[in-house]
Motif scaffolding. Structure first.
Motif, PDB file in Angstrom:
ATOM      1  N   ILE A  20       5.379 -22.026  -4.202  1.00 56.52           N
ATOM      2  CA  ILE A  20       5.241 -21.990  -3.052  1.00 56.52           C
ATOM      3  C   ILE A  20       5.307 -20.716  -2.304  1.00 56.52           C
ATOM      4  CG2 ILE A  20       6.726 -22.058  -0.905  1.00 56.52           C
ATOM      5  CD1 ILE A  20       7.541 -24.982  -1.945  1.00 56.52           C
ATOM      6  N   VAL A  21       4.005 -20.102  -2.265  1.00 59.51           N
ATOM      7  CA  VAL A  21       3.998 -18.139  -1.109  1.00 59.51           C
ATOM      8  C   VAL A  21       4.405 -18.424   0.176  1.00 59.51           C
ATOM      9  CG1 VAL A  21       2.405 -16.835  -0.782  1.00 59.51           C
ATOM     10  CG2 VAL A  21       1.720 -17.926  -2.273  1.00 59.51           C
ATOM     11  N   ALA A  22       5.450 -17.473   0.230  1.00 61.64           N
ATOM     12  CA  ALA A  22       5.808 -17.049   2.098  1.00 61.64           C
ATOM     13  C   ALA A  22       5.852 -15.865   2.210  1.00 61.64           C
ATOM     14  CB  ALA A  22       7.003 -18.187   2.010  1.00 61.64           C
ATOM     15  N   ARG A  23       5.501 -15.675   3.631  1.00 59.49           N
ATOM     16  CA  ARG A  23       5.967 -14.370   3.911  1.00 59.49           C
ATOM     17  C   ARG A  23       7.291 -14.303   5.054  1.00 59.49           C
ATOM     18  NH1 ARG A  23      -0.049 -12.809   4.970  1.00 59.49           N
ATOM     19  NH2 ARG A  23      -0.302 -12.608   2.895  1.00 59.49           N
ATOM     20  N   PRO A  24       8.080 -13.937   4.343  1.00 57.42           N
ATOM     21  CA  PRO A  24       9.775 -12.954   5.020  1.00 57.42           C
ATOM     22  C   PRO A  24       9.545 -13.043   6.132  1.00 57.42           C
ATOM     23  CG  PRO A  24      10.104 -13.275   2.351  1.00 57.42           C
ATOM     24  CD  PRO A  24       8.575 -13.186   2.980  1.00 57.42           C
ATOM     25  N   ALA A  25       8.481 -11.130   5.948  1.00 59.78           N
ATOM     26  CA  ALA A  25       8.647 -10.313   6.718  1.00 59.78           C
ATOM     27  C   ALA A  25       7.241 -10.192   6.745  1.00 59.78           C
ATOM     28  CB  ALA A  25       9.837  -9.053   6.397  1.00 59.78           C
ATOM     29  N   ASP A  26       6.487  -8.649   7.430  1.00 61.26           N
ATOM     30  CA  ASP A  26       5.268  -8.679   7.531  1.00 61.26           C
ATOM     31  C   ASP A  26       4.939  -7.364   6.504  1.00 61.26           C
ATOM     32  OD1 ASP A  26       4.546  -9.420   9.632  1.00 61.26           O
ATOM     33  OD2 ASP A  26       4.883  -8.067  11.036  1.00 61.26           O
ATOM     34  N   MET A  42       6.228  -8.337   3.353  1.00 59.31           N
ATOM     35  CA  MET A  42       6.957  -8.653   2.840  1.00 59.31           C
ATOM     36  C   MET A  42       6.092 -10.005   2.127  1.00 59.31           C
ATOM     37  SD  MET A  42      10.999 -10.307   0.973  1.00 59.31           S
ATOM     38  CE  MET A  42      11.700  -8.765   1.280  1.00 59.31           C
ATOM     39  N   ASP A  43       6.178 -10.494   0.629  1.00 55.29           N
ATOM     40  CA  ASP A  43       5.366 -12.270   0.492  1.00 55.29           C
ATOM     41  C   ASP A  43       6.745 -12.171  -0.716  1.00 55.29           C
ATOM     42  OD1 ASP A  43       3.477 -11.707   1.628  1.00 55.29           O
ATOM     43  OD2 ASP A  43       2.066 -10.775   0.598  1.00 55.29           O
ATOM     44  N   VAL A  44       6.553 -13.107  -0.755  1.00 53.68           N
ATOM     45  CA  VAL A  44       7.713 -14.366  -1.865  1.00 53.68           C
ATOM     46  C   VAL A  44       6.579 -15.639  -2.594  1.00 53.68           C
ATOM     47  CG1 VAL A  44      10.043 -15.583  -2.493  1.00 53.68           C
ATOM     48  CG2 VAL A  44       9.450 -13.119  -1.291  1.00 53.68           C
ATOM     49  N   LYS A  45       6.587 -15.224  -3.809  1.00 51.61           N
ATOM     50  CA  LYS A  45       6.171 -16.443  -4.573  1.00 51.61           C
ATOM     51  C   LYS A  45       7.109 -17.219  -5.398  1.00 51.61           C
ATOM     52  CE  LYS A  45       1.407 -17.885  -6.647  1.00 51.61           C
ATOM     53  NZ  LYS A  45       0.602 -17.490  -7.505  1.00 51.61           N
ATOM     54  N   VAL A  46       7.037 -18.347  -5.504  1.00 52.04           N
ATOM     55  CA  VAL A  46       8.423 -18.788  -6.404  1.00 52.04           C
ATOM     56  C   VAL A  46       7.444 -19.694  -6.841  1.00 52.04           C
ATOM     57  CG1 VAL A  46       9.110 -20.702  -4.371  1.00 52.04           C
ATOM     58  CG2 VAL A  46      10.847 -19.724  -6.918  1.00 52.04           C
ATOM     59  N   GLY A  47       8.232 -20.207  -7.970  1.00 46.47           N
ATOM     60  CA  GLY A  47       7.480 -21.360  -8.393  1.00 46.47           C
ATOM     61  C   GLY A  47       6.958 -21.916 -10.357  1.00 46.47           C
ATOM     62  N   ARG A  48       6.298 -22.780 -10.295  1.00 47.48           N
ATOM     63  CA  ARG A  48       5.300 -21.932 -11.908  1.00 47.48           C
ATOM     64  C   ARG A  48       3.693 -21.410 -11.484  1.00 47.48           C
ATOM     65  NH1 ARG A  48       4.333 -25.099 -17.546  1.00 47.48           N
ATOM     66  NH2 ARG A  48       6.567 -24.975 -17.464  1.00 47.48           N
ATOM     67  N   LYS A  97       8.549 -14.138  -7.502  1.00 45.05           N
ATOM     68  CA  LYS A  97       7.859 -13.255  -7.178  1.00 45.05           C
ATOM     69  C   LYS A  97       8.491 -12.786  -6.451  1.00 45.05           C
ATOM     70  CE  LYS A  97       3.286 -10.558  -7.715  1.00 45.05           C
ATOM     71  NZ  LYS A  97       1.911 -11.523  -7.792  1.00 45.05           N
ATOM     72  N   VAL A  98       8.460 -11.046  -5.974  1.00 42.91           N
ATOM     73  CA  VAL A  98       8.673 -10.723  -5.061  1.00 42.91           C
ATOM     74  C   VAL A  98       8.066  -9.890  -4.658  1.00 42.91           C
ATOM     75  CG1 VAL A  98      10.504  -9.461  -2.998  1.00 42.91           C
ATOM     76  CG2 VAL A  98      11.265 -11.584  -4.350  1.00 42.91           C
ATOM     77  N   SER A  99       7.421  -9.509  -3.882  1.00 49.39           N
ATOM     78  CA  SER A  99       5.748  -8.022  -3.170  1.00 49.39           C
ATOM     79  C   SER A  99       6.762  -7.471  -2.008  1.00 49.39           C
ATOM     80  CB  SER A  99       4.690  -8.461  -3.517  1.00 49.39           C
ATOM     81  OG  SER A  99       4.599  -9.398  -4.806  1.00 49.39           O
ATOM     82  N   MET A 100       6.922  -5.983  -1.920  1.00 49.64           N
ATOM     83  CA  MET A 100       7.161  -5.356  -0.963  1.00 49.64           C
ATOM     84  C   MET A 100       6.186  -4.673  -0.708  1.00 49.64           C
ATOM     85  SD  MET A 100      11.361  -5.217  -0.884  1.00 49.64           S
ATOM     86  CE  MET A 100      10.795  -5.621  -3.053  1.00 49.64           C
ATOM     87  N   LEU A 135       5.543  -2.707  -3.803  1.00 50.44           N
ATOM     88  CA  LEU A 135       6.329  -3.155  -5.113  1.00 50.44           C
ATOM     89  C   LEU A 135       6.209  -4.140  -5.801  1.00 50.44           C
ATOM     90  CD1 LEU A 135       8.387  -2.394  -7.953  1.00 50.44           C
ATOM     91  CD2 LEU A 135      10.234  -2.866  -5.586  1.00 50.44           C
ATOM     92  N   ASP A 136       6.289  -5.091  -6.932  1.00 52.08           N
ATOM     93  CA  ASP A 136       6.165  -5.992  -7.303  1.00 52.08           C
ATOM     94  C   ASP A 136       8.047  -6.477  -8.171  1.00 52.08           C
ATOM     95  OD1 ASP A 136       3.897  -7.072  -6.068  1.00 52.08           O
ATOM     96  OD2 ASP A 136       2.358  -6.709  -8.366  1.00 52.08           O
ATOM     97  N   VAL A 137       8.699  -7.165  -8.005  1.00 57.14           N
ATOM     98  CA  VAL A 137       9.920  -7.703  -8.854  1.00 57.14           C
ATOM     99  C   VAL A 137       9.266  -9.276  -9.112  1.00 57.14           C
ATOM    100  CG1 VAL A 137      12.093  -7.682  -8.870  1.00 57.14           C
ATOM    101  CG2 VAL A 137      11.203  -6.379  -8.051  1.00 57.14           C
ATOM    102  N   ILE A 138       9.143  -9.344 -10.239  1.00 57.98           N
ATOM    103  CA  ILE A 138       8.965 -10.334 -11.078  1.00 57.98           C
ATOM    104  C   ILE A 138      10.462 -10.967 -11.608  1.00 57.98           C
ATOM    105  CG2 ILE A 138       7.631 -12.069 -12.596  1.00 57.98           C
ATOM    106  CD1 ILE A 138       5.508 -10.126 -10.973  1.00 57.98           C
TER     107      ILE A 138
END
Lengths: 451, 259
Positions: free
Chosen positions: A130-136, A138-144, A185-188, A195-198
């Motif tokens: 699932i990819v979500a954009r909680p803020a302008d 930031m992107d968050v991708k979670v799962g396989r 995966k959190v991308s800012m 910054l990507d943090v996985i």
């Protein structure tokens, strides 16, 4: 005065002539409506593509391969599988969900029970994310998910995400070189840098060469190990305790892409063993940097990585791989229209080499301090880009071995693709990186229907 | 004799005026074809037919933003839907007038952002009969332009490349519509003066006040291949933020702008 009248005559004649030749006005500028119905066709297809809440795509494929020389360790057939991939995509307001699953029957494998972690059996779950954009910002991708970064072409310095070397060496489509990770995966994003943090809560190793499908040189026995001498590993499968974290800080200056990397986790393929000979995944930290941009008429890239083998800081433990410095420089350019060439130089330098030598077990093969490798890629497109001929060669002047990957892919129609190729391992010795795989050299062919 | 002199004088005066006019015409045509609005979005469907009548389709959404001063640099974002095997692939181009473009391709199955070496601008775009240059525009400075004639509907301009090594044509003839400045037909000629390639605007729609070619074709008269390109859902000045044209959106498509 004949001249003016002549000119006058010409001036009269020319527009008439031009009017007869000049193109008709298109529809909308006074011309007739177009005869084709592509426009309406396009409009009706549009809803199908975006309006539809659930989109299903994929392919069905048959693929077979065989070793072209007898191997004492395996049957000739290296690949014999039927695979169907289904990808489901669905968008909600600001969320996008994707499920990609491969159903397969592989006649080479004896065991068909699905093992999602190792990608074995009749189900290979490639993606469930699932990819979500909680803020302008930031992107968050979670799962396989499949994860890739870095600048190399089939060489990975700072990309510490799992690879499937078995698929790569047996002739599956190149997309299977990447094995999935179960990660967050959190991308800012900011003006200054991105910054990507996985975070991978449970270690995802490579789908490494174990002897099951591909034979390899075993340092312990001093000989090639096949099906009956598979590697036994000490699993690293504790949640949280056996986690991995990867960082990438990157930004673009003009059109030059730069990045800094850090990784804290474990060697992705076995790189150590216990006193009793069980293979392990020792702790590993990696720090690196890369750069990629336009150079001369093509693209140049540089990448550096320091592999800190934390369980063997001084390099004195003969059972654990030493720390290493890895360096990559590459260049790619279009040589003539539809023919692209690329070259890379890659270095693996063992740190604490003296300590390694001093502690080497008696009789063990001594590795070089530096492993040099050069790769060459040639890609030729023909027949309106429906035919692709490609050649990729890894060659190590220090190990005097290499790996050649020729491939031909022809798109018969928009749906049917036929392809074939080979994985050719060669070397002077059987204990070097590519030389050990020589018995596994194979040819393969595939037919795919995409939907 | 007096009349002859007057005519000669008229021609001499007219010639520089013509020279200026043709530059203006070509620049206006370039603006009409490639630079309408500050940004734009369209759905593009290509139907490629080869000499044996075999068809292939390409479907993609294209986003464009002008980033340079005047009609110069632009950024393009392409999201492919068709054919099935490239569905979800995205493509980013930073077009630089007078320098090589920057191009990136994203392959979702590998999560790979691949940087693509600049290619000959006059090679096929996605296997169609259109070249990269036909889709993103050819620098007006690259050719010497000459106004051949003015008809009721068209300015007929002949353009000859300054550097013949970079083009496969000897010259091309462009029929530019007089009121909209849209190129309606472009004919490419080889060194022996044979026409071998032809662009035709088939349909024009006025979108937000901008006359826009919504259907066109490119024919290869030698091979017999032809591509029909249809634009739908055209929209200008959508307020596309520039950061759409970055690695972030290459990896995670901006679905709200692609719908």
């Amino acid at each position: 005065m004949k001249l003016p009248s002549l000119l006058f005559g010409a001036a009269l004649a020319f527009p008439a002539l031009a009017a007869a030749q000049e193109p008709a006005l298109p529809a909308g500028l006074g011309g007739p409506p177009p005869v084709t119905s592509a426009q309406t066709e396009a409009q009706s297809r549009q809803e199908e593509d975006y309006g539809d809440p659930l989109r299903v795509t994929g392919f069905v494929e048959g693929r077979t391969g065989t070793r072209y020389q007898d191997s004492p360790y395996h049957k000739d057939v290296s690949l014999l599988e039927t695979r169907a991939q289904f990808q489901f995509d669905k968008s909600f307001e600001t969320i996008h969900a994707r499920l990609t699953a491969d159903l397969l029957y592989d006649a080479v494998d004896d065991d068909h029970a699905p093992d999602l972690e190792h990608g074995e059996g009749w189900l290979d779950l490639r993606e469930a994310s699932i990819v979500a954009r909680p803020a302008d910002f930031m992107d968050v991708k979670v799962g396989r998910q499949i994860l890739t970064w870095g600048t190399g072409d089939l060489i990975f310095v700072n990309d510490m995400f799992p690879k499937d070397w078995v698929s790569f060496f047996t002739g599956r489509d190149v997309e299977y070189l990447k094995a999935p990770s179960d990660a967050l995966k959190v991308s800012m994003f900011s003006e200054l840098a991105n910054l990507d943090v996985i975070y991978t809560p449970q270690f995802d190793p490579d789908r490494y060469i174990s002897g099951e499908r591909i034979s390899f040189y075993s340092g312990n026995s001093g000989r090639i190990a096949g099906e009956n001498h598979e590697i036994v590993t000490h699993p690293r499968n504790e949640w949280i305790d056996d986690s991995e974290t990867a960082f990438r800080l990157y930004r673009t200056f003009g059109s030059v892409e730069t990045a800094l990397y850090a990784y804290s986790g474990y060697w992705k393929s076995p790189a150590g063993q216990t006193a009793s000979g069980i293979a392990t995944f020792p702790a590993l930290d990696v720090y690196g940097a890369s750069m990629r941009g336009t150079v001369y008429k093509g693209i140049g890239n540089l990448e550096l990585g320091y592999y800190d083998s934390r369980e063997d800081d001084s390099g004195t433990d003969p059972l654990i791989r030493n720390s290493e410095l890895r360096f990559l420089a590459g260049y790619e350019q279009e040589l003539v229209p539809n023919l692209t060439g690329g070259v890379q130089y890659y270095l693996e330098r063992m740190m604490d080499y003296d300590a390694y030598r001093a502690n080497l077990a008696p009789g063990a093969v001594q590795k070089d301090k530096n492993r040099h490798m050069v790769t060459v890629r040639l890609t030729r497109l023909a027949m309106n880009q429906n035919l692709e001929l490609s050649l990729f060669n890894f060659w190590s002047p220090s190990d005097r071995d290499g790996y050649l990957r020729p491939n031909v892919t022809y798109k018969m129609t928009d749906r049917w693709t036929v392809s074939g190729g080979a994985n050719i391992f060669y070397g002077k010795r059987r204990d070097t990186f590519w030389g050990q795989f020589e018995d596994n050299s194979n040819v393969y062919g595939a037919l795919r229907y995409s939907f | 004799m007096k009349q002859v002199l007057a005519l000669a004088a008229a021609l001499l005066i007219a010639a520089p005026a013509f020279a200026q006019d043709v530059t203006e015409i070509v620049n206006k045509a370039n603006a009409a074809a490639y630079y309408q609005g500050e940004d734009g979005r369209a759905r593009v469907d290509m139907l490629i037919t080869d000499d044996q009548g075999r068809e292939r389709k390409r479907g993609f959404t294209i986003l464009r933003k002008d980033t340079g001063e005047g009609d110069s640099d632009q950024k393009f974002y392409v999201y492919f839907n068709q054919p099935a095997d490239v569905s979800g692939t995205t493509f980013l181009v930073w077009k630089h007038v007078g320098a090589d473009d920057d191009r990136w391709l994203y392959l979702p199955a590998l999560d790979l952002v691949k940087r693509i070496a600049a290619s000959d601008e006059r090679t096929s775009f996605v296997g169609s009969n259109f070249f990269y240059e036909d889709v993103s525009g050819r620098g007006t400075e690259e050719d010497v332009h000459e106004l051949l004639e003015t008809t009721d509907n068209y300015y007929v301009v002949k353009s000859t490349p300054k550097n013949t090594d970079t083009a496969e044509f000897a010259y091309y003839k462009n029929y530019i519509h007089k009121t909209t400045f849209l190129p309606v037909k472009t004919e490419y000629y080889d060194a022996s003066g044979n026409k071998y390639r032809e662009y035709t605007a088939l349909k024009v729609d006025t979108v937000q006040g901008h006359p826009t070619v919504t259907q066109s074709s490119m024919e290869d008269l030698r091979s017999g291949g032809k591509t029909v390109l249809s634009y739908s859902d055209v929209e200008y000045d959508t307020g596309l933020p520039e950061d759409i044209f970055s690695e972030r959106f290459l990896r995670t498509p901006p679905r709200e702008h692609l719908r």
